[in-house]
Structures are given as C-alpha cells and as structure tokens.
Design a protein around this motif. Structure first.
Motif, PDB file in Angstrom:
ATOM      1  N   ARG A 173       0.864  -1.179   0.000  1.00 46.80           N
ATOM      2  CA  ARG A 173       0.000   0.000   0.000  1.00 46.80           C
ATOM      3  C   ARG A 173       0.894   1.218   0.000  1.00 46.80           C
ATOM      4  O   ARG A 173       1.906   1.264   0.679  1.00 46.80           O
ATOM      5  N   GLY A 174       0.504   2.213  -0.734  1.00 44.04           N
ATOM      6  CA  GLY A 174       1.327   3.405  -0.776  1.00 44.04           C
ATOM      7  C   GLY A 174       0.815   4.338  -1.850  1.00 44.04           C
ATOM      8  O   GLY A 174      -0.379   4.327  -2.177  1.00 44.04           O
ATOM      9  N   ILE A 175       1.703   5.126  -2.394  1.00 52.36           N
ATOM     10  CA  ILE A 175       1.314   6.124  -3.377  1.00 52.36           C
ATOM     11  C   ILE A 175       1.267   5.464  -4.752  1.00 52.36           C
ATOM     12  O   ILE A 175       2.186   4.751  -5.135  1.00 52.36           O
ATOM     13  N   ALA A 176       0.176   5.697  -5.482  1.00 47.66           N
ATOM     14  CA  ALA A 176       0.025   5.104  -6.807  1.00 47.66           C
ATOM     15  C   ALA A 176       1.072   5.682  -7.751  1.00 47.66           C
ATOM     16  O   ALA A 176       1.507   6.832  -7.586  1.00 47.66           O
ATOM     17  N   PHE A 177       1.496   4.911  -8.749  1.00 50.24           N
ATOM     18  CA  PHE A 177       2.426   5.432  -9.751  1.00 50.24           C
ATOM     19  C   PHE A 177       1.769   6.596 -10.466  1.00 50.24           C
ATOM     20  O   PHE A 177       0.612   6.522 -10.870  1.00 50.24           O
ATOM     21  N   TYR A 183      -1.408  15.519  -3.146  1.00 47.41           N
ATOM     22  CA  TYR A 183      -2.811  15.138  -3.217  1.00 47.41           C
ATOM     23  C   TYR A 183      -3.102  13.820  -2.509  1.00 47.41           C
ATOM     24  O   TYR A 183      -4.235  13.350  -2.506  1.00 47.41           O
ATOM     25  N   VAL A 184      -2.049  13.204  -1.927  1.00 50.49           N
ATOM     26  CA  VAL A 184      -2.239  11.913  -1.257  1.00 50.49           C
ATOM     27  C   VAL A 184      -2.793  12.151   0.142  1.00 50.49           C
ATOM     28  O   VAL A 184      -2.398  13.104   0.814  1.00 50.49           O
ATOM     29  N   ASP A 185      -3.729  11.286   0.584  1.00 51.69           N
ATOM     30  CA  ASP A 185      -4.292  11.481   1.932  1.00 51.69           C
ATOM     31  C   ASP A 185      -3.235  11.207   3.000  1.00 51.69           C
ATOM     32  O   ASP A 185      -2.247  10.513   2.758  1.00 51.69           O
ATOM     33  N   GLU A 186      -3.441  11.738   4.204  1.00 53.85           N
ATOM     34  CA  GLU A 186      -2.434  11.684   5.269  1.00 53.85           C
ATOM     35  C   GLU A 186      -2.104  10.249   5.675  1.00 53.85           C
ATOM     36  O   GLU A 186      -0.949   9.923   5.942  1.00 53.85           O
ATOM     37  N   ILE A 187      -3.135   9.409   5.783  1.00 53.26           N
ATOM     38  CA  ILE A 187      -2.899   8.052   6.286  1.00 53.26           C
ATOM     39  C   ILE A 187      -2.002   7.286   5.320  1.00 53.26           C
ATOM     40  O   ILE A 187      -1.006   6.675   5.715  1.00 53.26           O
TER      41      ILE A 187
END
Lengths: 205, 205
Positions: A173-177, A183-187
């Motif tokens: 789980r992590g940041i999408a390519f 724009y990524v949520d904090e969690i």
C-alpha cells in the motif's frame, strides 16, 4: 412515477433494484429494450436465466468457471505454490490484466462484514485453510481492498493461517504510480513513509 | 476484459449493449444478480419477457397501456379537443407530473432522424393526421424537444397539419424558472427576447 402500464412499471422496478440504477435510468433502459426486436429481448433475458442456472465455480479456487476446474488452476504454466487471495472474480480479472502474476488464486466470494450479515462461514475461508493444510503452498498473498471490511478479513485470514508455517503477505500500500504527494491522503502518506523500502527493492519486477 | 466464463461474458455483453452501460458497470450488475436468489433473477428476466410479449399501445394515442384504450384517453375528465404530441411515454409521464395539463396525448414513438434511419413512416404521424381529420380536435400542441431531430419533426408535422384548419402550437421556449440570465446560452436568450410576451400573459396559469 405514474406509469401508464403495470407491465412497464414491473420491468422498471426490476431494473431500478440493481445497484446504481435509479428509476429514470431504469425507464430509459426498459424503453430501449422495448424498441429492440423480440429476439434481442429474448436473448437478454435468456443470458441471465442460463447464467444463474448453469454458473459453476472452480472446485479449487472458487472463481467463476464453465468447467469443474478453471483455466488458471488447470494451466501447467502457473505456479501452484503461490496463492493470491481475492474478494471476487473482478479482482482476478484486474490482476490477470496486469500480465505479471504467475501464481494461482483463491476467491473468497466476499469480505467479512458484520454490518451486512456476512460472517467467515459465508466465505470460502475454510476451503482456503484446507487447501493450505494439504501442502504444496509456499506463500499466500492477501490482495484485498484497504477498506474496513477488507482489513477485518485480512486480520481473520492471518489468524487462521499464521500457524501453518507458510509465508503470508499483503499487497503493498502506498502512493500510486503517477500520484503527486500533495494530493495523497495523510494516512496513506504516513504509512508509506513508515513502511518505506530500500531503493534497490523498489526496482523489482 | 478476460472472462473466466463464457456464460458470464454473454450476460455482461447483453448488459453492456444497453445505452450508457459500459463493461465494468455491466459486470457489476451481473455479479449483483448472481448473488441474488434464483427466484429474484427469474423474476427479473420474466418481467422483461412478459413486458415485450404483452406490451400494448393505446389504440387512440399510442401511449404504452395495459388496455386497448389508455386511462387518459378513456377519462371523461380530459379535454379530447386538445391533443399534445410527444416523442415517447417518458414525455407523457413528465407532463402528467406537472398536474396542469387536462387534454389528451399523441405519442409519436420517436423523432424523425435520417442519421438513425428513422423516417416519418416509422412514427405514428399518419395516425395523428387521421385523428385530426376525423374532427373534434381544436388544437394540437407540439411538445417536442428543442433538438435538431425535434425541430425537423415539428416542421414536418406543421406541414402535414397546417391545412386542417386547427390551431397548431409549440411549447414555449425560453429561460427556465429560477434560471439566471448570465448562465443562459446565447441562442435561448436571443430567442427569448425576440419571442417576448406581454407581462399580463406571463401570469397565465
């Protein structure tokens, strides 16, 4: 809505019982079908009846299949020691589309959701435990949505499988390519820092 | 999409042939139906088969109806000398919902659209001309969409009916109630000025 015909109203009600279809859309769909030739409408309702009557699930992985054992479980090219556990057939299709996964699957048929009255016994979890206990499986990948129901199911599966001695993993789980940090949520961002990996590992294919 | 089952693929293809339904939505709908009890799916496909087999159109106005003559044409409360011409049953429902119209209808069953291969003979235009020629009708209201196909149909109907001696009207076009001037498109705004009406008339109910 005021329908001029009971038959029309029935058909519209059936369509609007489908998820995401409101009455107006249902009416549009029904009127479209009404304008089709008889044979087309026959074909439509037949496809549904036949599907529901003749649908089979693979005896090994419980994916939807026309044969007792599905193509993937039957293929000699697939690695039977690697099992990817997913919610339903849509996830199998999504992972197959990546073209990178060479193992087999196990389709749960849903997620544990007490709110919807779905318990572990409604899913194919016992069959997965059985499959693992029969030996030959080295790793189980839990490729399950990062939702509350998904996390509950992952936790339950982990408890059931952790003493079997096989490797249990979850998908990263992590940041999408292509995703921009701001724009990524904090969690997601927080967890993706906590679960950072060595750069060399990120190059793995 | 790679389907694991031919039956599933057939059902998804039938659904995705409906207007506005793509493959992903179709798959979601089919999987939803698969999770329903057998009786529910039976009911769904039956409602369609019965609708297509038993559907009737009112002999007078061609609206969808379970009886030879529909409730509206049969009602003694409706003004038979006022006929509202509409594209399909959805428009009848929309106008009935206003609760202000006391006349009867004539449902064309579509609009003239050479692009889609729909000509005047595919619609119930001849039956409307017949209905008018039988006498008793004082006014025909053309309540047809302000699209290219709609305008073509209105023009054709006007040519067909203009020598019959009855009043032919179209519904008013202009700014919707609650609409702000600055957001109205230029054509609508321009025409609404050109076809302005005396203030006293705008109070008519």
């Amino acid at each position: 809505m005021n329908f001029s015909s009971k038959l029309l109203e029935n058909a519209v009600n059936e369509f609007s019982a489908l998820p995401g279809i409101g009455q107006k859309t249902a009416l549009r769909l029904v009127l479209h079908l009404l304008n089709q030739p008889n044979a087309e409408v026959e074909k439509f309702s037949n496809a549904l009846t036949v599907l529901k009557r003749d649908i089979r699930f693979c005896e090994v992985c419980f994916n939807i299949s026309d044969h007792p054992v599905c193509q993937i479980c039957n293929s000699i090219k697939r690695d039977k020691s690697l099992v990817c556990v997913v919610e339903d057939t849509r996830d199998v299709m999504a992972i197959e589309n990546t073209g990178t996964y060479q193992g087999v699957y196990h389709v749960l048929g849903g997620l544990i959701s007490p709110m919807d009255g779905v318990g572990p016994s409604d899913l194919t979890i016992d069959r997965l435990v059985e499959r693992v206990s029969m030996g030959g499986i080295k790793e189980v990948i839990l490729a399950i949505s990062a939702t509350m129901e998904g996390d509950t199911t992952i936790f339950y599966l982990y408890k059931k499988l952790k003493d079997s001695g096989i490797q249990i993993s979850t998908i990263a789980r992590g940041i999408a390519f292509g995703g921009e940090l701001e724009y990524v949520d904090e969690i997601t961002l927080g967890r993706s820092i906590a679960t950072r990996i060595p750069y060399e590992n990120s190059l793995a294919r």
